[in-house]
Scaffold this motif. Structure first.
Motif, PDB file in Angstrom:
ATOM      1  N   LEU A 607       0.856  -1.198   0.000  1.00 50.40           N
ATOM      2  CA  LEU A 607       0.000   0.000   0.000  1.00 50.40           C
ATOM      3  C   LEU A 607       0.885   1.238   0.000  1.00 50.40           C
ATOM      4  CD1 LEU A 607      -2.705  -0.938   2.669  1.00 50.40           C
ATOM      5  CD2 LEU A 607      -2.975  -0.874   0.192  1.00 50.40           C
ATOM      6  N   LYS A 611      -0.932   4.385   4.362  1.00 57.98           N
ATOM      7  CA  LYS A 611      -2.317   3.995   4.073  1.00 57.98           C
ATOM      8  C   LYS A 611      -2.764   2.814   4.928  1.00 57.98           C
ATOM      9  CE  LYS A 611      -3.765   6.766   0.883  1.00 57.98           C
ATOM     10  NZ  LYS A 611      -4.372   7.934   1.505  1.00 57.98           N
ATOM     11  N   ASN A 615      -3.270  -1.429  14.083  1.00 57.20           N
ATOM     12  CA  ASN A 615      -4.165  -2.009  15.078  1.00 57.20           C
ATOM     13  C   ASN A 615      -3.402  -2.593  16.248  1.00 57.20           C
ATOM     14  OD1 ASN A 615      -7.033  -1.808  14.398  1.00 57.20           O
ATOM     15  ND2 ASN A 615      -6.391  -2.777  12.482  1.00 57.20           N
ATOM     16  N   THR A 639      -6.663 -10.108   7.362  1.00 62.86           N
ATOM     17  CA  THR A 639      -5.401  -9.367   7.418  1.00 62.86           C
ATOM     18  C   THR A 639      -4.948  -9.210   8.867  1.00 62.86           C
ATOM     19  OG1 THR A 639      -6.172  -8.158   5.491  1.00 62.86           O
ATOM     20  CG2 THR A 639      -4.270  -7.246   6.651  1.00 62.86           C
TER      21      THR A 639
HETATM   22  N1  LIG Z   1      -5.393  -2.484   8.383  1.00 62.33           N
HETATM   23  C1  LIG Z   1      -5.594  -2.283   7.082  1.00 62.33           C
HETATM   24  N2  LIG Z   1      -5.234  -1.135   6.492  1.00 62.33           N
HETATM   25  C2  LIG Z   1      -5.434  -0.946   5.187  1.00 62.33           C
HETATM   26  N3  LIG Z   1      -5.962  -1.847   4.359  1.00 62.33           N
HETATM   27  C3  LIG Z   1      -6.371  -3.006   4.875  1.00 62.33           C
HETATM   28  C4  LIG Z   1      -6.181  -3.302   6.260  1.00 62.33           C
HETATM   29  N4  LIG Z   1      -6.656  -4.530   6.496  1.00 62.33           N
HETATM   30  C5  LIG Z   1      -7.120  -4.983   5.318  1.00 62.33           C
HETATM   31  N5  LIG Z   1      -6.938  -4.085   4.342  1.00 62.33           N
HETATM   32  C6  LIG Z   1      -7.343  -4.242   2.941  1.00 62.33           C
HETATM   33  O1  LIG Z   1      -8.633  -4.810   2.901  1.00 62.33           O
HETATM   34  C7  LIG Z   1      -8.673  -5.954   2.084  1.00 62.33           C
HETATM   35  C8  LIG Z   1      -9.581  -7.009   2.661  1.00 62.33           C
HETATM   36  O2  LIG Z   1      -9.095  -7.450   3.865  1.00 62.33           O
HETATM   37  P1  LIG Z   1      -9.383  -8.929   4.417  1.00 62.33           P
HETATM   38  O3  LIG Z   1      -9.231  -9.915   3.355  1.00 62.33           O
HETATM   39  O4  LIG Z   1      -8.552  -9.049   5.627  1.00 62.33           O
HETATM   40  O5  LIG Z   1     -10.906  -8.796   4.802  1.00 62.33           O
HETATM   41  P2  LIG Z   1     -11.843  -9.861   5.521  1.00 62.33           P
HETATM   42  O6  LIG Z   1     -12.547  -9.137   6.593  1.00 62.33           O
HETATM   43  O7  LIG Z   1     -11.093 -11.053   5.917  1.00 62.33           O
HETATM   44  O8  LIG Z   1     -12.849 -10.205   4.360  1.00 62.33           O
HETATM   45  P3  LIG Z   1     -13.684 -11.580   4.159  1.00 62.33           P
HETATM   46  O9  LIG Z   1     -14.679 -11.625   5.267  1.00 62.33           O
HETATM   47  O10 LIG Z   1     -14.335 -11.397   2.848  1.00 62.33           O
HETATM   48  O11 LIG Z   1     -12.714 -12.693   4.201  1.00 62.33           O
HETATM   49  C9  LIG Z   1      -7.247  -6.408   2.013  1.00 62.33           C
HETATM   50  O12 LIG Z   1      -6.986  -6.959   0.760  1.00 62.33           O
HETATM   51  C10 LIG Z   1      -6.414  -5.187   2.254  1.00 62.33           C
HETATM   52  O13 LIG Z   1      -5.995  -4.622   1.032  1.00 62.33           O
END
Ligand SMILES: Nc1ncnc2c1ncn2[C@@H]1O[C@H](COP(=O)(O)OP(=O)(O)OP(=O)(O)O)[C@@H](O)[C@H]1O
Ligand SMILES: [Mg+2]
Length: 878
Positions: A607, A611, A615, A639
């Motif tokens: 990123l 950006k 956490n 993530t």
């Molecule tokens: N802390 C963060 N800061 C910025 N971007 C983030 C962060 N966490 C996740 N992202 C972005 O958000 C996208 C989706 O995150 P992630 O796959 O973790 O979501 P999820 O909640 O697990 O979704 P799902 O429930 O569909 O599996 C990632 O590809 C990443 O680019």
């Protein structure tokens, strides 16, 4: 070798071929399966028959043909011999082996068929020629298994590292995945088992199968004893372990079977115990994308890629090893941290070290090449350049006081005598070949200089000599002549014979002249004739002498090269830490994991700066052991939980971590169960695999483990999945061992567990409802999310509005039904199997019939008739 490949040669009655093709056929028959034969013909390497068909496609060279006797024209392809190395690589990449068959003897003197012999057999993990080969380790592994136990021996021929491990049978694939061998040797009894399938399909390794007796401990022990010139096998710490000995023995057998006799650089195998490092099964390696991911090995998006700021191949390999085997002992982790810290602080020296390391060739491989006889003079020059930097490197290292760096400085010894020897002997830019001269400097060897002088100035000396003799004797017609039989001689025509000096020695009488020699001339004659050949031979001899001198120091040189790799890897950790602003985590034996403003090292790096949303995380056994993380799709759950695992892992390899502050109570294993992915190599269903792995996690996780569970249960129907997830959480929170766990889920019902267990806490991903839809804030906050937003994400993704609208209606119905089920779970969290089984109501036969009716095929009359029929039926059954 157990299998014969169909070469298209073994037809029941073999047609008579030309003598050369007969020679080809008989050589080809001696080769192991999946081997392409490079057959030397003049300046070309040619391939024939099925080899030609296969190789021309892979190498992208033209397929031609050749008359071969009774079988007529056969397929053929080839390339000039100097293009060898590029083509070999391409075939090895396809998991083929290459046999090189050269012409023996002198082609100018041989009449008829040249003698030919296989001089080398190259396999994917044993090709050392290519200086610019991949920087990662290429292992040749052998697996042996008996009674639920297995041994795994693996050798890296490039560096000579030879290890063996004992593993339980169910760990075998994990261990294989960790090592990721390029080639795997299996006993026949393991062929066509999941082990073989895993090696072929998951690791894409070249698999060689041997008869089981090759793994027999007694024979293997003998082989090890001889191969490593051990006084007795007892000197191997694992000598009484039949499996380990058998596996190591099979590796040696394979090497001998493939013409690798120069094993001096290979260290006797050592047994590797698992207790000293964190266990990462292949599921964890894969889902955390440590070294490989879908983009391949070391591709973009792997943790390795983020960390790999190493400057040398030795460093790259070291880093990979560290990454796959994090430490578990606080002291060892702190020792690495101290070194990294110091390298971060003393920037000037660290940079100086970096400058000294950059551009260094792969010394471990160079040493192996020198040992196995494929090296050229450039390798010596590379070695010298490397050794030339050691004194400065030591000076810089000596400015550091951390224990690890001091230890390295001990091992990184200079070799001034060797360095000087190579400097004096070898020209600065020698050619690639070692038999054509041009390698040795002037003034290194008086004998060689004389040959050189002779080959360049021999003719001149003869002219000078002739001139001197004309003057001395006064015979104007005196000539020095050369003949094949007598060599150089002084020719004097008959009319001057009376003036011939006394010391002339008569050699030959011609029609009108006599030939004479002088000891001086004979001596020069011998020198001149073949000076060129002698020069080449002598240069090669000197090269070999120097090579032997280097090899006398092989072990300390290897030790030094390895230590340089360690220094490089430590430096890389420091560079990453500084550049990315990471902090040094505090390591302890406690149960606490505490991360302030943590970031995902890989996602962050993809990123734009700033950006990534930071956490916090707190995990401990008492009041925050199991975190249930809910939140909409795409909110960042996966993530966040992976980030926790990666930060802990980085901390335990001694690296700094992407956070503002961080405390890690050492983790003995990281388990992951992420998503539902098919494990095709094992041929089991997705959900089955998910459950197998989950059950393993529940059985094996300890109080010190870290569990990353992402949507466990998703692979089956909602109610089954929810019930399983619920039960897993209960067991983790109240079972015998309480591993620290992060559980991301879409089952909102699980958030009710918080009320029942003190150690369970709910967290959710913060989102903001706006006029345009929801906004992902990527912030983890305490609490539970109220809804899933899945349909919203579907809308974002462009699913047709009619579909999403219908989905919303269905959701409303399901949610109300779901309510009832959760009430059951809520009412008694111990109730595990009493979720109501919703049986579909028995369908009325009229309805069934209606369903099957194809209205389009009925005429109006038929439709009326049918209607009446149905009505009667309905009345009857009421
Ligand atoms: N802390 C963060 N800061 C910025 N971007 C983030 C962060 N966490 C996740 N992202 C972005 O958000 C996208 C989706 O995150 P992630 O796959 O973790 O979501 P999820 O909640 O697990 O979704 P799902 O429930 O569909 O599996 C990632 O590809 C990443 O680019
Ligand atoms: Mg996810």
């Amino acid at each position: 070798m157990t299998k014969e490949l169909d070469l298209g040669l073994d037809a029941p009655s073999e047609p008579k071929l030309t003598p050369m093709m007969e020679q080809y056929r008989s050589i080809k028959k001696t080769l192991p399966p999946a081997t392409i034969l490079f057959f030397r013909l003049g300046d070309f390497y040619e391939m024939f028959f099925e080899d030609a068909n296969q190789a021309s496609a892979i190498l992208n060279i033209t397929l031609t043909g050749r008359e071969a006797g009774a079988s007529g024209r056969i397929p053929m392809c080839g390339f000039p011999h100097h293009a060898f190395s590029g083509y070999v690589r391409l075939l090895l990449d396809k998991n083929l082996k290459v046999a090189v068959c050269d012409q023996i003897g002198d082609s100018s003197k041989t009449k008829g068929l040249m003698e030919r012999k296989v001089t080398r057999l190259i396999t994917p993990a044993t090709y050392l020629d290519d200086e610019n080969a991949s920087r990662s380790a290429e292992y040749l592994a052998a697996v042996f298994r008996k009674n639920g136990e297995a041994a795994l021996a693996y050798l890296e021929l490039g560096t000579g590292e030879f290890w063996v491990r004992r593993v339980s049978e169910d760990r075998l694939l994990d261990e294989l995945a960790l090592i990721h061998p390029r080639e795997v040797i299996l006993p026949k009894s393991l062929d066509e088992t999941p082990v073989a399938a895993f090696a072929r399909e998951w690791l894409h390794a070249a698999v060689s199968v041997y008869e089981d007796w090759i793994f027999d401990a007694a024979e293997a022990a003998d082989r090890l004893k001889q191969g490593f010139q051990l006084k007795s096998v007892q000197s191997l710490s694992f000598h009484d372990d039949a499996l380990a000995v058998g596996a190591c023995g099979a590796v040696l057998y394979y090497l001998h079977d493939h013409f690798h006799h120069a094993l001096g650089h290979v260290r006797a195998p050592r047994i590797l115990l698992t207790a000293a490092c964190m266990m990462l099964d292949r599921q964890a390696q894969k889902s955390l994308e440590l070294v490989a991911n879908e983009q391949g090995r070391k591709g973009l998006g792997t943790l390795f890629r983020v960390l790999d700021e190493t400057l040398t191949s030795m460093g790259t390999r070291q880093m990979e090893q560290w990454l796959l085997r994090p430490l578990v002992r606080v002291k060892e982790i702190e020792a690495r941290q101290d070194a990294v810290k110091e390298l971060c602080e003393k920037k000037v020296s660290a940079e100086a070290i970096g400058a000294l390391l950059s551009g260094i060739r792969d010394m471990e491989r160079t040493l192996s090449r020198l040992n196995s006889g494929v090296a050229n003079a450039r390798d010596l020059v590379n070695l010298k350049n490397f050794m030339g930097r050691i004194p400065d490197l030591r000076t810089e290292l000596s400015r550091f006081s951390s224990a690890l760096v001091l230890e390295l400085n001990q091992k990184i010894q200079p070799f001034p005598a060797l360095c000087q020897l190579i400097e004096q002997a070898i020209v600065s830019e020698p050619p690639l070949t070692v038999r054509e001269g041009g390698i040795i400097r002037e003034k290194y060897s008086a004998e060689l200089d004389e040959y050189r002088y002779l080959s360049q100035n021999g003719k001149q000396w003869i002219l000078d000599f002739q001139q001197r003799e004309v003057e001395r004797t006064g015979i104007k017609s005196l000539k020095v002549k050369y003949s094949q039989v007598f060599g150089y001689a002084i020719e004097i025509s008959n009319s001057y014979l009376n003036q011939v000096p006394e010391n002339y020695i008569r050699r030959q009488t011609l029609a009108n002249a006599e030939r004479f020699v002088l000891p001086e001339l004979t001596e020069w004659d011998q020198k001149i004739s073949g000076a060129q050949d002698k020069m080449k031979t002598l240069e090669y001899e000197i090269f070999n002498q120097i090579r032997a001198r280097v090899l006398e120091q092989l072990l300390p040189l290897q030790e030094m090269a390895r230590s340089v790799g360690v220094a490089d890897a430590l430096l890389a950790l420091a560079r990453v830490a500084l550049r990315k602003n990471w902090v040094c985590p505090q390591i302890s034996e406690s149960d606490e994991i505490q991360i302030e403003n943590g970031r995902h090292p890989v996602v962050e790096s993809m990123l734009p700066m700033g950006k990534f949303v930071e956490n916090d995380l707190k995990l401990n056994q008492k009041d925050q052991q199991l975190i249930i993380l809910t939140g909409p799709n795409m909110a960042g759950k996966s993530t966040y939980i992976r980030q926790a695992a990666l930060i802990v892992l980085l901390a335990q390899i001694g690296s700094f971590v992407p956070a503002k502050s961080c405390k890690v109570g050492v983790v003995d294993r990281i388990f992951t169960r992420i998503g539902a992915s098919d494990d095709l190599a094992r041929g089991e269903s997705t959900f089955m695999v998910e459950m197998l792995e989950t059950s393993r996690i529940l059985n094996e996780a300890t109080n010190r483990s870290l569990l990353i569970l992402d949507e466990v249960g998703r692979g089956t129907s909602t109610f089954d999945g929810l019930s399983i997830a619920w039960a897993i959480c209960e067991s983790l929170a109240s079972g015998a061992s309480k591993p620290r766990t992060l559980f991301a889920t879409h089952y909102h019902e699980l958030t009710q567990l918080e009320a029942h267990f003190q150690s369970v806490k709910n967290f959710t991903m913060k989102v903001k409802d706006t006029a345009d839809g929801i906004l992902f804030l990527r912030k983890v906050i305490q609490g539970a999310s109220d809804r899933s937003y899945g349909i919203h994400v579907a809308e974002l993704a462009g699913l047709p509005p009619a579909v999403t609208a219908r989905a919303k209606e269905i959701l409303a119905v399901l949610e109300s039904e779901n309510q009832k089920a959760t009430q059951i779970l809520e009412g008694d969290n111990q109730v595990k199997a009493s979720a109501p089984k919703a049986q579909p109501a028995e369908q009325h036969p009229v309805i069934n019939e209606l369903k099957q009716l194809d209205v389009n095929r009925l005429t109006p009359i038929q439709a009326l008739q049918k209607l009446e029929e149905l009505k009667n039926q309905a009345q009857k059954q009421k």
